[in-house]
Design a protein around this motif. Structure first.
Motif, PDB file in Angstrom:
ATOM      1  N   ILE A  76      17.809 -46.081  40.825  1.00  0.00           N
ATOM      2  CA  ILE A  76      18.191 -44.840  40.150  1.00  0.00           C
ATOM      3  C   ILE A  76      19.291 -44.209  40.994  1.00  0.00           C
ATOM      4  O   ILE A  76      19.112 -43.999  42.204  1.00  0.00           O
ATOM      5  CB  ILE A  76      17.003 -43.876  40.016  1.00  0.00           C
ATOM      6  CG1 ILE A  76      15.938 -44.490  39.111  1.00  0.00           C
ATOM      7  CG2 ILE A  76      17.467 -42.534  39.472  1.00  0.00           C
ATOM      8  CD1 ILE A  76      14.740 -43.618  38.931  1.00  0.00           C
ATOM      9  N   PRO A  77      20.431 -43.907  40.412  1.00  0.00           N
ATOM     10  CA  PRO A  77      21.523 -43.351  41.217  1.00  0.00           C
ATOM     11  C   PRO A  77      21.170 -41.990  41.780  1.00  0.00           C
ATOM     12  O   PRO A  77      20.443 -41.202  41.167  1.00  0.00           O
ATOM     13  CB  PRO A  77      22.686 -43.265  40.230  1.00  0.00           C
ATOM     14  CG  PRO A  77      22.039 -43.200  38.893  1.00  0.00           C
ATOM     15  CD  PRO A  77      20.799 -44.035  38.997  1.00  0.00           C
ATOM     16  N   SER A  78      21.701 -41.703  42.964  1.00  0.00           N
ATOM     17  CA  SER A  78      21.595 -40.364  43.544  1.00  0.00           C
ATOM     18  C   SER A  78      22.749 -39.522  43.038  1.00  0.00           C
ATOM     19  O   SER A  78      23.838 -40.034  42.747  1.00  0.00           O
ATOM     20  CB  SER A  78      21.621 -40.442  45.072  1.00  0.00           C
ATOM     21  OG  SER A  78      20.489 -41.143  45.552  1.00  0.00           O
ATOM     22  N   THR A  79      22.519 -38.216  42.928  1.00  0.00           N
ATOM     23  CA  THR A  79      23.535 -37.297  42.415  1.00  0.00           C
ATOM     24  C   THR A  79      23.798 -36.194  43.425  1.00  0.00           C
ATOM     25  O   THR A  79      22.888 -35.742  44.126  1.00  0.00           O
ATOM     26  CB  THR A  79      23.099 -36.677  41.079  1.00  0.00           C
ATOM     27  OG1 THR A  79      21.764 -36.150  41.204  1.00  0.00           O
ATOM     28  CG2 THR A  79      23.138 -37.696  39.969  1.00  0.00           C
ATOM     29  N   GLU A 329      18.941 -46.700  50.079  1.00  0.00           N
ATOM     30  CA  GLU A 329      18.217 -45.676  49.331  1.00  0.00           C
ATOM     31  C   GLU A 329      19.148 -44.556  48.866  1.00  0.00           C
ATOM     32  O   GLU A 329      18.926 -43.948  47.819  1.00  0.00           O
ATOM     33  CB  GLU A 329      17.102 -45.101  50.204  1.00  0.00           C
ATOM     34  CG  GLU A 329      15.958 -46.053  50.445  1.00  0.00           C
ATOM     35  CD  GLU A 329      15.242 -46.441  49.152  1.00  0.00           C
ATOM     36  OE1 GLU A 329      15.077 -45.575  48.277  1.00  0.00           O
ATOM     37  OE2 GLU A 329      14.872 -47.617  49.015  1.00  0.00           O
ATOM     38  N   MET A 330      20.186 -44.289  49.644  1.00  0.00           N
ATOM     39  CA  MET A 330      21.146 -43.284  49.213  1.00  0.00           C
ATOM     40  C   MET A 330      21.762 -43.670  47.868  1.00  0.00           C
ATOM     41  O   MET A 330      21.969 -42.840  46.983  1.00  0.00           O
ATOM     42  CB  MET A 330      22.239 -43.125  50.274  1.00  0.00           C
ATOM     43  CG  MET A 330      23.399 -42.222  49.867  1.00  0.00           C
ATOM     44  SD  MET A 330      22.900 -40.534  49.465  1.00  0.00           S
ATOM     45  CE  MET A 330      22.344 -39.993  51.071  1.00  0.00           C
ATOM     46  N   PHE A 335      18.018 -39.635  44.548  1.00  0.00           N
ATOM     47  CA  PHE A 335      17.955 -38.326  45.192  1.00  0.00           C
ATOM     48  C   PHE A 335      18.935 -37.353  44.551  1.00  0.00           C
ATOM     49  O   PHE A 335      20.015 -37.735  44.078  1.00  0.00           O
ATOM     50  CB  PHE A 335      18.282 -38.461  46.685  1.00  0.00           C
ATOM     51  CG  PHE A 335      17.277 -39.270  47.450  1.00  0.00           C
ATOM     52  CD1 PHE A 335      16.040 -38.754  47.777  1.00  0.00           C
ATOM     53  CD2 PHE A 335      17.577 -40.573  47.835  1.00  0.00           C
ATOM     54  CE1 PHE A 335      15.116 -39.502  48.475  1.00  0.00           C
ATOM     55  CE2 PHE A 335      16.663 -41.337  48.541  1.00  0.00           C
ATOM     56  CZ  PHE A 335      15.427 -40.797  48.857  1.00  0.00           C
ATOM     57  N   LYS A 336      18.570 -36.103  44.540  1.00  0.00           N
ATOM     58  CA  LYS A 336      19.476 -35.026  44.175  1.00  0.00           C
ATOM     59  C   LYS A 336      19.838 -34.287  45.457  1.00  0.00           C
ATOM     60  O   LYS A 336      18.960 -33.718  46.116  1.00  0.00           O
ATOM     61  CB  LYS A 336      18.821 -34.068  43.184  1.00  0.00           C
ATOM     62  CG  LYS A 336      18.584 -34.687  41.815  1.00  0.00           C
ATOM     63  CD  LYS A 336      17.991 -33.658  40.854  1.00  0.00           C
ATOM     64  CE  LYS A 336      17.804 -34.275  39.466  1.00  0.00           C
ATOM     65  NZ  LYS A 336      17.221 -33.289  38.510  1.00  0.00           N
ATOM     66  N   ILE A 337      21.129 -34.323  45.801  1.00  0.00           N
ATOM     67  CA  ILE A 337      21.587 -33.772  47.074  1.00  0.00           C
ATOM     68  C   ILE A 337      22.465 -32.559  46.795  1.00  0.00           C
ATOM     69  O   ILE A 337      23.525 -32.676  46.169  1.00  0.00           O
ATOM     70  CB  ILE A 337      22.343 -34.839  47.885  1.00  0.00           C
ATOM     71  CG1 ILE A 337      21.431 -36.033  48.147  1.00  0.00           C
ATOM     72  CG2 ILE A 337      22.870 -34.250  49.184  1.00  0.00           C
ATOM     73  CD1 ILE A 337      22.086 -37.171  48.889  1.00  0.00           C
ATOM     74  N   ILE A 532      17.543 -31.534  49.521  1.00  0.00           N
ATOM     75  CA  ILE A 532      17.436 -32.833  48.874  1.00  0.00           C
ATOM     76  C   ILE A 532      16.121 -32.888  48.100  1.00  0.00           C
ATOM     77  O   ILE A 532      15.057 -32.537  48.636  1.00  0.00           O
ATOM     78  CB  ILE A 532      17.480 -33.988  49.892  1.00  0.00           C
ATOM     79  CG1 ILE A 532      18.812 -33.975  50.669  1.00  0.00           C
ATOM     80  CG2 ILE A 532      17.295 -35.337  49.194  1.00  0.00           C
ATOM     81  CD1 ILE A 532      18.913 -35.074  51.703  1.00  0.00           C
ATOM     82  N   GLU A 533      16.205 -33.347  46.867  1.00  0.00           N
ATOM     83  CA  GLU A 533      15.019 -33.620  46.055  1.00  0.00           C
ATOM     84  C   GLU A 533      14.920 -35.115  45.820  1.00  0.00           C
ATOM     85  O   GLU A 533      15.942 -35.802  45.667  1.00  0.00           O
ATOM     86  CB  GLU A 533      15.111 -32.906  44.702  1.00  0.00           C
ATOM     87  CG  GLU A 533      15.106 -31.391  44.808  1.00  0.00           C
ATOM     88  CD  GLU A 533      15.271 -30.723  43.456  1.00  0.00           C
ATOM     89  OE1 GLU A 533      15.430 -31.459  42.440  1.00  0.00           O
ATOM     90  OE2 GLU A 533      15.249 -29.474  43.384  1.00  0.00           O
ATOM     91  N   ASP A 534      13.677 -35.627  45.793  1.00  0.00           N
ATOM     92  CA  ASP A 534      13.540 -37.056  45.500  1.00  0.00           C
ATOM     93  C   ASP A 534      13.580 -37.284  43.995  1.00  0.00           C
ATOM     94  O   ASP A 534      13.772 -36.361  43.203  1.00  0.00           O
ATOM     95  CB  ASP A 534      12.269 -37.627  46.134  1.00  0.00           C
ATOM     96  CG  ASP A 534      10.986 -37.073  45.519  1.00  0.00           C
ATOM     97  OD1 ASP A 534      11.054 -36.397  44.463  1.00  0.00           O
ATOM     98  OD2 ASP A 534       9.906 -37.313  46.089  1.00  0.00           O
TER      99      ASP A 534
END
Length: 972
Positions: A76-79, A329-330, A335-337, A532-534
């Motif tokens: 799942i892509p991080s944003t 993992e990044m 993750f929502k950063i 950061i949210e997972d």
């Protein structure tokens, strides 16, 4: 750019099994106990029962729950979100993925992975007893457990559920437990599909076998040759060694052949197929070196910093992952950063920094580079970051990763900050910008000149090097510690050249340090990630501000005030800033001999560090371009902000001081050496300036005047007190020899003038004659001698020479005179060597502007009459002589004597109309036309009745009688 083809599927039978399992909690607990017992039994065979039991219980105490979402939808892509909460980036743009079903993957490719990673995959319950035994044995022997026979299931749970690449026994136990769970929930085919799509990684950001086939070879999986399949199966073991790229294929070849041998040994291929595949030439896709498409990404520099550096670091801290796992993992962790990026500020910075006009032209085909770092020093937030021209996501982030020499930009930190804080320095401390050798170190200024005595405030704003080194060496250890407190990772040694910025640092560190000056001595450590949210929306990280007071507010203001001068025209090295940006600001330039140019500075709102230079030191850069670029960024980013002044803390006092002594001005201190400086109350000076002395200087020699020096050469001057200094010699490699401080010219000499011969006889017997419009000066002299004539007025003006060249006469007519002005004259003799003797005595002369009275009159009795003598006065055409026998009345004019025109010359008149025995009185009136002067003083003379006509008349009215001569002369 590749994206996922379809979604990872959930297997219905698996879900049904799960539902059945959940519906029977008793059965589930029994299975869990059985699994634990199985693990204890396995580990006990290697470690002993008691040890195994304790190890297993401890390891399973914090084992993560089986995360089916991560297994089934692993990538799942991080944003990323800006400071306003708006998304500006998603990692899916940078990750190459092609999802394939189990059936779409060729059997040879599956077999290659089975042979390379887990030959018993379809038969074991999630672990390989032989491989696990090797791992346990390695642990018992104190060796690493890597290569300990992790099955494909174990690798999958380790990377996806545990998200940890460590190989300790505790993790092995957890990995084994979760593998048993996974094998219970999913079929072998499902697990293999998950593994081949999401748990195998390649060089760059390629994930899964479908993307690998495309990115490495430009093919779909069903187009791959056997040899290419072996490469894809072997590369995930060590992606950066075994993924082939142009110029680096050797590791891939070795790994390919190893995989092919394993396939042959497992009877997946024949010997002929193996040998043929080993002979294949590796032919790469043209884009194999760079498989990602980064075009159109907003703020690529900020993205790279968060994605590859700061974000990875935070994930490592949270989860105790290694860098490689955190990086994966990044990209795939969902993750929502939430960042500190100010999109408006970032865009303005990029608009300027991407403008080619801001840079010098290319050098030998290489373009200069630049970076910009903008921090809100009040909070520590990184609001804008520019890592370099033509930056592509993943490139070097120069403000963080490039260590460069800061040059003079380090001076506020390393030379003056601690000095002000400790009280060893004040703004008014006087330092000497003069040639000085510090052991074998001979610092130069960029202009190759030395300015002499100056206050530390001026030395900092003008960026003078010798004062900076001197200030640093007063306490080098404490100065380095001060720099460290501001976030600079300086080593422990204290090289003198550190004061001039030879120790490398990063733009981020330097800009952060300046922020403490802007923030009244309080350092807010720079950060770029707020929260950061997972993937499940749980907050796993929130930034905690790291704040510390590193100096007093007074020290910070003293630096700020000095750096305000640094961007003030005529006072500092970056005065041209004010041609562009006029808001309240403070900044400091920095240049090096190795292609670096800096300007780091701040307003009350933001701190900005701009660097320009050459990555590999290809050319010179200077600070001119940097100054303009910094000013334009500040102008644009502050266009909507108030022009706020820096807050001045209490406890400071501003007083005027002598810039040459640091003390209170005295009556001798010149006004151009007086400036106001700030002091911490109690540290201000109380003594008066003693740097200046009043001396008499002979202008001929420039040395101390003596009595032999002509007055016109003697000047009273206020000069700097003499001090010792050295001149540059061969130790100074970058400038000419013989240079000295500029203010040496202002210093009083130690030696006396010897240009004027005190034994040579000067002209003498000066006299004058007054004419109608001129004054004639005469003196005694010899033939063939030459003279100079000097004149001044009685108002104290300097003597000036009247003749253009020496004259050979003993008189001089001065026609350039005014009536009513008193002139002073003296004469010198010019010797054969053109030097002058001591001057003659000085005479004073006035050419009056009306008829002047006769000042003196003498009367005396002579044989047969009275002789009247007087000196002609200025302006008279005639002299009327009056006589009477009564001192108070009865005066009659007895003579009208015509003036001879020689003012001061004696004229006589003989009165022969007298009678013996009487007393006669006389006075004279000087006349010119209708103008008459006041009468002269009245003089009287008594004539004897028995005057002897035969007696000789003594000269000069002397009758030869030593007594009174029976005659009186009276003034009335």
């Amino acid at each position: 750019m590749r994206v996922n083809k379809g979604n990872n599927k959930k297997t219905r039978s698996t879900n049904n099994n799960e539902n059945k399992s959940n519906s029977n909690s008793t059965k589930k607990n029994i299975l869990k106990v059985l699994k634990i017992c199985l693990i204890i039994a396995i580990m006990g065979s290697f470690l002993g029962g008691g040890v195994a039991f304790g190890m297993v219980v401890a390891s399973l105490h914090d084992v993560p729950e089986m995360d089916r979402d991560r297994l089934e939808v692993m990538a799942i892509p991080s944003t990323f979100y800006d400071a306003n909460g708006n998304q500006f980036y998603e990692t899916s743009r940078d990750v190459s993925r092609i999802h394939l079903s189990y059936e779409e993957i060729p059997q040879d490719l599956k077999n290659a992975f089975i042979a390379a990673e887990d030959q018993n995959f379809y038969n074991h319950p999630g672990f390989d007893i032989t491989g696990l035994g090797r791992a346990a044995l390695n642990h018992a022997r104190g060796r690493p457990m890597a290569g300990g026979g992790s099955t494909i299931t174990q690798q999958l749970t380790k990377q996806v559920v545990l998200r940890d690449s460590s190989t300790n026994l505790r993790r092995k136990i957890q990995e084994l437990y979760l593998s048993l769970q996974a094998e219970k929930i999913y079929t072998k085919e499902e697990l293999f599909e998950f593994y081949l799509n999401g748990a195998v990684h390649y060089r760059g950001n390629t994930q899964g076998v479908g993307a690998a086939a495309n990115d490495i070879f430009g093919k779909t999986v069903d187009e791959l040759t056997l040899g290419e399949m072996a490469i894809i199966a072997g590369a995930p073991n060590l992606p950066y060694r075994y993924t082939p790229v142009e110029g680096d294929k050797e590791g891939a070849l070795q790994r390919r052949n190893h995989v092919l041998n394993r396939m042959y040994q497992s009877d997946f291929i024949t010997k002929e197929e193996r040998d043929e595949a080993m002979e294949e030439e590796i032919v790469l896709a043209s884009s194999a070196n760079d498989s990602s498409d980064y075009s159109g990404i907003k703020y690529p520099g900020f993205v790279t910093y968060i994605r590859d550096i700061e974000g990875v670091k935070v994930l490592q801290e949270i989860y105790d992952w290694d860098e490689s796992h955190a990086t994966n993992e990044m990209f795939n962790g969902g993750f929502k950063i939430y960042t500190t990026l100010d999109p408006e500020m970032q865009q303005k910075v990029e608009n300027i920094m991407n403008n080619d006009n801001e840079y010098l032209p290319p050098h030998s085909g290489v373009h200069p580079q630049g970076s910009a770092t903008m921090i809100n020093h009040n909070t520590g937030e990184l609001v804008a970051l520019f890592p370099g021209r033509n930056h592509t996501v993943g490139d070097t982030v120069r403000p963080v990763q490039s260590y460069r020499q800061p040059g003079s930009a380090i001076k506020p930190i390393l030379s003056y900050g601690y000095g002000f804080e400790s009280g060893n320095l004040t703004q008014g401390t006087v330092l000497d910008d003069a040639p000085k050798a510090f052991s074998n170190y001979t610092p130069e200024n960029v202009d190759r000149n030395f300015m002499g005595l100056m206050t530390s405030k001026e030395a900092l704003s003008r960026s003078r090097n010798v004062p900076a080194v001197s200030a640093f060496l007063t306490n080098p250890g404490a100065n380095v510690d001060f720099a460290r407190s501001l976030g600079l990772d300086y080593p422990g040694d204290t090289n003198a050249s550190y004061a001039l910025g030879t120790q490398e640092t990063t733009a981020m560190q330097l800009t952060q340090a300046y922020g403490a000056f802007a923030n009244e001595g309080v350092l807010n450590e720079t950060f770029a990630i707020k929260k950061i949210e997972d993937r499940n929306g749980r907050v796993i990280y929130e930034h905690t501000p790291q704040t510390k007071e590193v100096m007093s507010a007074q020290t910070a203001y003293l630096i700020t005030d000095s750096l305000k001068d640094a961007i003030t025209p005529g006072r500092g090295t970056a005065g041209s800033v004010r041609n562009i940006f006029t808001n309240e600001a403070a900044a400091k330039t920095g240049t090096t001999s190795v292609s670096d140019g800096w300007l780091v500075g701040y307003t009350p709102h933001y701190t900005l560090g701009v660097w320009m230079g050459w990555d590999r030191n290809e050319g010179d850069i200077g600070s001119a371009n940097v100054v303009g670029t910094w000013a334009r960024i500040m102008r644009d980013t502050h266009s909507d902000l108030p022009n706020t002044s820096f807050d001045k803390p209490s406890g400071l006092v501003s007083i005027p001081i002598s810039t040459k002594s640091g003390k209170l001005p005295s009556e001798l201190t010149p006004s151009n050496s007086v400036r106001s400086h700030w002091f911490v109350r109690g540290s201000e000076p109380t003594d008066e300036c003693d740097a200046f002395v009043e001396v008499e200087i002979c202008s001929d020699s420039g040395l101390l005047a003596t009595d032999s020096c002509p007055p016109h050469h003697v000047k009273t001057k206020v000069m700097l007190k003499h001090r010792d200094y050295i001149t540059t010699d061969s130790r100074w490699k970058r400038g000419r020899e013989g240079r000295k401080p500029a203010d040496v010219e202002l210093m009083a000499p130690n030696d006396e003038c010897d240009m004027h011969d005190s034994d040579a006889q000067p002209p003498s017997d000066l006299s004058y004659e007054l004419h109608e419009d001129s004054i004639q000066i005469s003196w005694s002299g010899r033939r063939r001698q030459e003279f100079n004539i000097y004149r001044s007025t009685s108002n104290g003006s300097d003597f000036v020479k009247l003749n253009t060249s020496p004259i050979g006469e003993t008189h001089y007519v001065d026609s350039d005179v005014q009536k009513g002005v008193t002139y002073r004259y003296y004469v010198t003799r010019v010797r054969d060597d053109d030097r002058e003797t001591r001057p003659s005595d000085i005479i004073e002369v006035e050419l009056h502007d009306n008829v002047q009275p006769v000042q003196s009159i003498e009367v005396e009795s002579i044989n047969g009459g009275v002789r009247v003598s007087f000196q002609e006065s200025h302006g008279a055409s005639n002299f009327h002589i009056y006589r009477s026998t009564n001192p108070d009345s009865g005066f009659e004019r007895i003579e009208n004597a015509k003036a001879r025109g020689n003012v001061g010359q004696t004229q006589t008149f003989t009165d022969q109309e007298i009678e013996p025995g009487n007393t006669y009185y006389y006075y004279i009136i000087a006349v010119s036309g209708n103008d008459e002067a006041d009468p002269s003083p009245t003089r009287g003379v008594e004539i004897e009745a028995n005057n002897d006509d035969d007696n000789d008349t003594p000269e000069n009215g002397d009758n030869g009688n030593d007594e009174d001569d029976n005659m009186e002369s009276n003034d009335t």
